[in-house]
Design an enzyme around this catalytic site. Structure first.
Site, PDB file in Angstrom:
ATOM      1  N   TRP A  94       0.800  -1.226   0.000  1.00 25.12           N
ATOM      2  CA  TRP A  94       0.000   0.000   0.000  1.00 25.12           C
ATOM      3  C   TRP A  94       0.833   1.278   0.000  1.00 25.12           C
ATOM      4  O   TRP A  94       0.277   2.368  -0.076  1.00 25.12           O
ATOM      5  CB  TRP A  94      -0.955   0.033   1.203  1.00 25.12           C
ATOM      6  N   ASN A  95       2.158   1.191   0.115  1.00 21.76           N
ATOM      7  CA  ASN A  95       2.888   2.443   0.355  1.00 21.76           C
ATOM      8  C   ASN A  95       3.065   3.309  -0.893  1.00 21.76           C
ATOM      9  O   ASN A  95       3.013   4.531  -0.796  1.00 21.76           O
ATOM     10  CB  ASN A  95       4.217   2.181   1.069  1.00 21.76           C
ATOM     11  N   PRO A 145      -3.415  -5.264  -6.468  1.00 22.77           N
ATOM     12  CA  PRO A 145      -3.026  -4.146  -5.598  1.00 22.77           C
ATOM     13  C   PRO A 145      -3.350  -4.486  -4.143  1.00 22.77           C
ATOM     14  O   PRO A 145      -4.086  -5.439  -3.866  1.00 22.77           O
ATOM     15  CB  PRO A 145      -3.906  -2.992  -6.088  1.00 22.77           C
ATOM     16  N   GLY A 174       6.433  -6.359  -0.580  1.00 23.03           N
ATOM     17  CA  GLY A 174       5.728  -6.209   0.689  1.00 23.03           C
ATOM     18  C   GLY A 174       6.621  -6.592   1.840  1.00 23.03           C
ATOM     19  O   GLY A 174       7.850  -6.552   1.729  1.00 23.03           O
ATOM     20  N   SER A 175       5.998  -7.007   2.931  1.00 24.06           N
ATOM     21  CA  SER A 175       6.775  -7.268   4.142  1.00 24.06           C
ATOM     22  C   SER A 175       7.495  -8.611   4.053  1.00 24.06           C
ATOM     23  O   SER A 175       7.099  -9.499   3.288  1.00 24.06           O
ATOM     24  CB  SER A 175       5.840  -7.261   5.349  1.00 24.06           C
ATOM     25  N   GLU A 205      10.602  -8.546  -3.138  1.00 24.72           N
ATOM     26  CA  GLU A 205      11.147  -7.223  -2.772  1.00 24.72           C
ATOM     27  C   GLU A 205      10.553  -6.894  -1.419  1.00 24.72           C
ATOM     28  O   GLU A 205       9.364  -6.578  -1.318  1.00 24.72           O
ATOM     29  CB  GLU A 205      10.732  -6.167  -3.800  1.00 24.72           C
ATOM     30  N   LEU A 206      11.357  -6.976  -0.365  1.00 28.22           N
ATOM     31  CA  LEU A 206      10.805  -6.987   0.996  1.00 28.22           C
ATOM     32  C   LEU A 206      11.249  -5.776   1.821  1.00 28.22           C
ATOM     33  O   LEU A 206      11.612  -4.756   1.282  1.00 28.22           O
ATOM     34  CB  LEU A 206      11.198  -8.310   1.661  1.00 28.22           C
ATOM     35  N   CYS A 262      10.253   1.573   1.540  1.00 27.19           N
ATOM     36  CA  CYS A 262      11.163   0.475   1.910  1.00 27.19           C
ATOM     37  C   CYS A 262      12.585   0.988   2.048  1.00 27.19           C
ATOM     38  O   CYS A 262      13.340   0.508   2.878  1.00 27.19           O
ATOM     39  CB  CYS A 262      11.084  -0.641   0.886  1.00 27.19           C
ATOM     40  N   GLU A 297      11.717  -3.201  11.259  1.00 24.12           N
ATOM     41  CA  GLU A 297      11.368  -2.138  10.319  1.00 24.12           C
ATOM     42  C   GLU A 297      10.359  -1.194  10.991  1.00 24.12           C
ATOM     43  O   GLU A 297       9.420  -1.650  11.635  1.00 24.12           O
ATOM     44  CB  GLU A 297      10.756  -2.750   9.056  1.00 24.12           C
TER      45      GLU A 297
HETATM   46  P1  NAD Z   1       2.175  -6.788   3.269  1.00 19.99           P
HETATM   47  O1  NAD Z   1       3.209  -7.843   3.217  1.00 19.99           O
HETATM   48  O2  NAD Z   1       1.287  -6.715   4.444  1.00 19.99           O
HETATM   49  O3  NAD Z   1       1.173  -6.902   2.006  1.00 19.99           O
HETATM   50  C1  NAD Z   1       1.656  -6.830   0.693  1.00 19.99           C
HETATM   51  C2  NAD Z   1       0.656  -7.499  -0.236  1.00 19.99           C
HETATM   52  O4  NAD Z   1       0.593  -8.888   0.051  1.00 19.99           O
HETATM   53  C3  NAD Z   1      -0.775  -6.984  -0.133  1.00 19.99           C
HETATM   54  O5  NAD Z   1      -1.308  -6.875  -1.439  1.00 19.99           O
HETATM   55  C4  NAD Z   1      -1.474  -8.087   0.633  1.00 19.99           C
HETATM   56  O6  NAD Z   1      -2.846  -8.201   0.336  1.00 19.99           O
HETATM   57  C5  NAD Z   1      -0.745  -9.312   0.136  1.00 19.99           C
HETATM   58  N1  NAD Z   1      -0.789 -10.469   1.036  1.00 19.99           N
HETATM   59  C6  NAD Z   1      -0.891 -10.463   2.398  1.00 19.99           C
HETATM   60  N2  NAD Z   1      -0.834 -11.730   2.879  1.00 19.99           N
HETATM   61  C7  NAD Z   1      -0.687 -12.541   1.795  1.00 19.99           C
HETATM   62  C8  NAD Z   1      -0.555 -13.949   1.645  1.00 19.99           C
HETATM   63  N3  NAD Z   1      -0.565 -14.770   2.698  1.00 19.99           N
HETATM   64  N4  NAD Z   1      -0.421 -14.449   0.407  1.00 19.99           N
HETATM   65  C9  NAD Z   1      -0.384 -13.636  -0.672  1.00 19.99           C
HETATM   66  N5  NAD Z   1      -0.501 -12.296  -0.591  1.00 19.99           N
HETATM   67  C10 NAD Z   1      -0.660 -11.756   0.632  1.00 19.99           C
HETATM   68  O7  NAD Z   1       2.957  -5.425   3.028  1.00 19.99           O
HETATM   69  P2  NAD Z   1       2.401  -3.950   3.180  1.00 19.99           P
HETATM   70  O8  NAD Z   1       2.199  -3.703   4.634  1.00 19.99           O
HETATM   71  O9  NAD Z   1       1.301  -3.727   2.212  1.00 19.99           O
HETATM   72  O10 NAD Z   1       3.642  -3.080   2.656  1.00 19.99           O
HETATM   73  C11 NAD Z   1       4.668  -2.617   3.458  1.00 19.99           C
HETATM   74  C12 NAD Z   1       5.889  -3.511   3.326  1.00 19.99           C
HETATM   75  O11 NAD Z   1       6.319  -3.559   1.967  1.00 19.99           O
HETATM   76  C13 NAD Z   1       7.086  -3.011   4.107  1.00 19.99           C
HETATM   77  O12 NAD Z   1       7.712  -4.092   4.766  1.00 19.99           O
HETATM   78  C14 NAD Z   1       8.006  -2.460   3.037  1.00 19.99           C
HETATM   79  O13 NAD Z   1       9.369  -2.424   3.383  1.00 19.99           O
HETATM   80  C15 NAD Z   1       7.734  -3.390   1.911  1.00 19.99           C
HETATM   81  N6  NAD Z   1       8.127  -2.784   0.635  1.00 19.99           N
HETATM   82  C16 NAD Z   1       9.230  -3.263  -0.021  1.00 19.99           C
HETATM   83  C17 NAD Z   1       9.646  -2.667  -1.215  1.00 19.99           C
HETATM   84  C18 NAD Z   1      10.863  -3.150  -1.958  1.00 19.99           C
HETATM   85  O14 NAD Z   1      11.018  -2.799  -3.118  1.00 19.99           O
HETATM   86  N7  NAD Z   1      11.743  -3.925  -1.352  1.00 19.99           N
HETATM   87  C19 NAD Z   1       8.917  -1.601  -1.732  1.00 19.99           C
HETATM   88  C20 NAD Z   1       7.816  -1.148  -1.020  1.00 19.99           C
HETATM   89  C21 NAD Z   1       7.418  -1.751   0.146  1.00 19.99           C
END
Ligand code: NAD
Length: 471
Positions: free
Chosen positions: A132-133, A157, A204-205, A226-227, A260, A358
């Site tokens: 979502w960021n 998304p 994501g995370s 990409e975490l 991130c 984080e």
């Molecule tokens: P998140 O991991 O909570 O969710 C990311 C996505 O994964 C969402 O679309 C969510 O619906 C989906 N999701 C959740 N559980 C799932 C599952 N079990 N199976 C499949 N999909 C699932 O992350 P967030 O809170 O939306 O974003 C913030 C995180 O993203 C931070 O840790 C940040 O560092 C990271 N991030 C990394 C980068 C990078 O390029 N390395 C860029 C931006 C954000």
């Protein structure tokens, strides 16, 4: 499903969650369209991507308006929409050059009499799961090069920021030849998507990344992850403290620190620590939140309200263990949104959660060091390895320190440059990611599978060559 408005705290948007059947049907539609898309060739696909870029630019006010509500910020929303158009134009230009450079001529093999010819085919159906960021940028950052490679693309998304998909669907309707679409929903939709695609890119995370990797392993498909990060910045004794304070502040708090590649730990040499901390605290106090007037100020609300509680808990843990708050420090609830002014923490210690987990908020914990080697080892003492930064009196000195940092991308004489530079190939380390680079040419090349055509130019062996008792 409902989505919360980050400025008001109200659930004021409703959208349909994609069912398993919807996802399977969309995947089947895209799979059926993909061969014709790939057959268009690099120039044909580039032309469609350029047309899509034109349509995105024409609809920028509508997309940015929806994204502004999704994220509670307007300036960055416009930057995101512009970034998508630029990403499309970049790949429309670079993709055909990369295809033209592929060597498909016969090459001699090490095996006598044999030649090898390479040909290339894209993974048919690419999938992306986005956070979502930066909802628009990160929903498309991998999908665009995958489309350029010849794949069809199905994108999920974040359910936290779904509004932008509506105007984007209207834009896509103007480019019906482009095999790109969205499925909407949370974790279950993400899991169902992984079951349908041939390649998954997840942003994501780290915790969710592990679940995505497990699901991809069950499907035996490649997963690029990409975490999260806990990016350090080292500031050496020769750096100008006021300049360093300005760079550290911007690199830590842009987009309310919800990036991130935000700087999340600062290590400053004792020789300049006092003026650095004074300048940092003063500059931090001068930053304004975008409340009550959303069109002025620098820092918007937390996009995901639960994040505000997590960040406050880290600040409280640090102060309970002896950290001093030099600026900010308390999440404020204003008009239903959650805001945090830039928070500068001094006297932090490595065991505090703000130094290990984080943060994803505008918090700058500062450690003063006497020994650069110790600072480098503390900077590397983290489970993450996304990016890092060094500020020094000269580029040469910064480069020397940077070469000792364990991260995928190191900004020298600046911070968080990965957010602005799209062509720096890099590989995240440790728990920050897995797989080829999304930046640079590898960003597209990873979606091409190479097939080896192995030509026998001599005599094919018969079974007689394997007869026992000949040697
Ligand atoms: P998140 O991991 O909570 O969710 C990311 C996505 O994964 C969402 O679309 C969510 O619906 C989906 N999701 C959740 N559980 C799932 C599952 N079990 N199976 C499949 N999909 C699932 O992350 P967030 O809170 O939306 O974003 C913030 C995180 O993203 C931070 O840790 C940040 O560092 C990271 N991030 C990394 C980068 C990078 O390029 N390395 C860029 C931006 C954000």
């Amino acid at each position: 499903m409902k989505a919360r408005n980050p400025r008001t705290g109200e659930e004021d948007y409703e959208f349909a969650e994609s069912s398993r059947e919807d996802i399977a049907a969309e995947a089947a539609r895209l799979r059926a369209a993909q061969p014709a898309w790939e057959a268009l060739g690099p120039d044909g696909r580039a032309a469609v991507l350029s047309k899509f870029a034109d349509a995105v630019e024409a609809a920028a006010p509508q997309i940015a308006a929806a994204l502004t509500i999704d994220t509670g910020r307007s300036a960055v929303a416009w930057i995101e929409v512009d970034g998508l158009a630029r990403n499309l134009r970049k790949w429309a230009a670079r993709g055909p050059e990369l295809f033209a450079g592929l060597d498909c001529h016969p090459q001699p093999s090490l095996t006598p009499g044999v030649e090898i010819v390479a040909d290339y085919a894209a993974y048919p159906l690419f999938g992306a799961i986005a956070p979502w960021n930066f909802p628009v940028i990160l929903s498309h950052i991998d999908a665009v090069p995958a489309l350029m490679a010849g794949s069809a693309a199905l994108v999920k998304p974040s359910e936290v920021t779904p509004r932008f998909a509506e105007p984007m669907r209207e834009v896509l309707a103007q480019v019906p030849e482009l095999p790109l679409s969205y499925v909407m929903g949370g974790p279950e939709v993400g899991q169902a998507l992984i079951e349908e695609v041939d390649y998954i890119c997840f942003t994501g995370s780290t915790g969710t990344g592990r679940k995505v990797a497990e699901a991809a392993a069950r499907q035996l498909i490649p997963a690029n992850l990409e975490l999260g990060g806990k990016d350090p910045m080292i500031i050496t004794a020769s750096a100008d403290p006021e300049w360093a304070a300005g760079v550290a502040l911007r690199s830590s708090i842009v987009a309310t620190g919800q990036a991130c590649q935000s700087i999340e730990r600062v290590y400053v040499a004792r020789e300049i620590a006092e003026p650095f901390l004074a300048a940092l605290a003063e500059a931090a106090r001068a930053v304004e939140i975008t409340y009550p007037d959303p069109s002025s100020g620098h820092l918007g609300p937390f996009i995901f309200p639960a994040q505000a509680g997590k960040v406050q808990a880290q600040i409280d843990d640090a102060t309970a263990k002896g950290a001093r708050v030099l600026a900010g420090g308390t999440v404020e609830t204003l008009g239903g949104g959650k805001y945090l002014r830039p928070t500068v923490l001094a006297d932090v210690a490595p065991e505090m959660t703000v130094m290990r987990e984080e943060t994803f908020g505008p918090v700058i914990p500062v450690t003063v060091f006497d020994d650069l080697d110790v600072a480098i080892s503390q900077a590397n003492d983290t489970e993450y390895g996304l990016s890092a930064a060094v500020l020094a009196g000269s580029l040469e000195e910064a480069a020397e320190v940077g070469s000792r940092l364990e991260a995928g991308a190191i900004s020298l004489q600046d911070g968080a440059l990965t957010s602005m530079v799209g062509d720096a190939t890099n590989h995240s380390r440790k728990a920050s990611g897995l797989g080829p680079s999304r930046m640079g040419d590898e960003g597209m090349m990873r979606f091409l599978r190479r097939r080896a055509l192995i030509r026998q130019t001599g005599d094919a062996m018969t079974i007689a060559a394997y007869a026992e008792g000949q040697s």
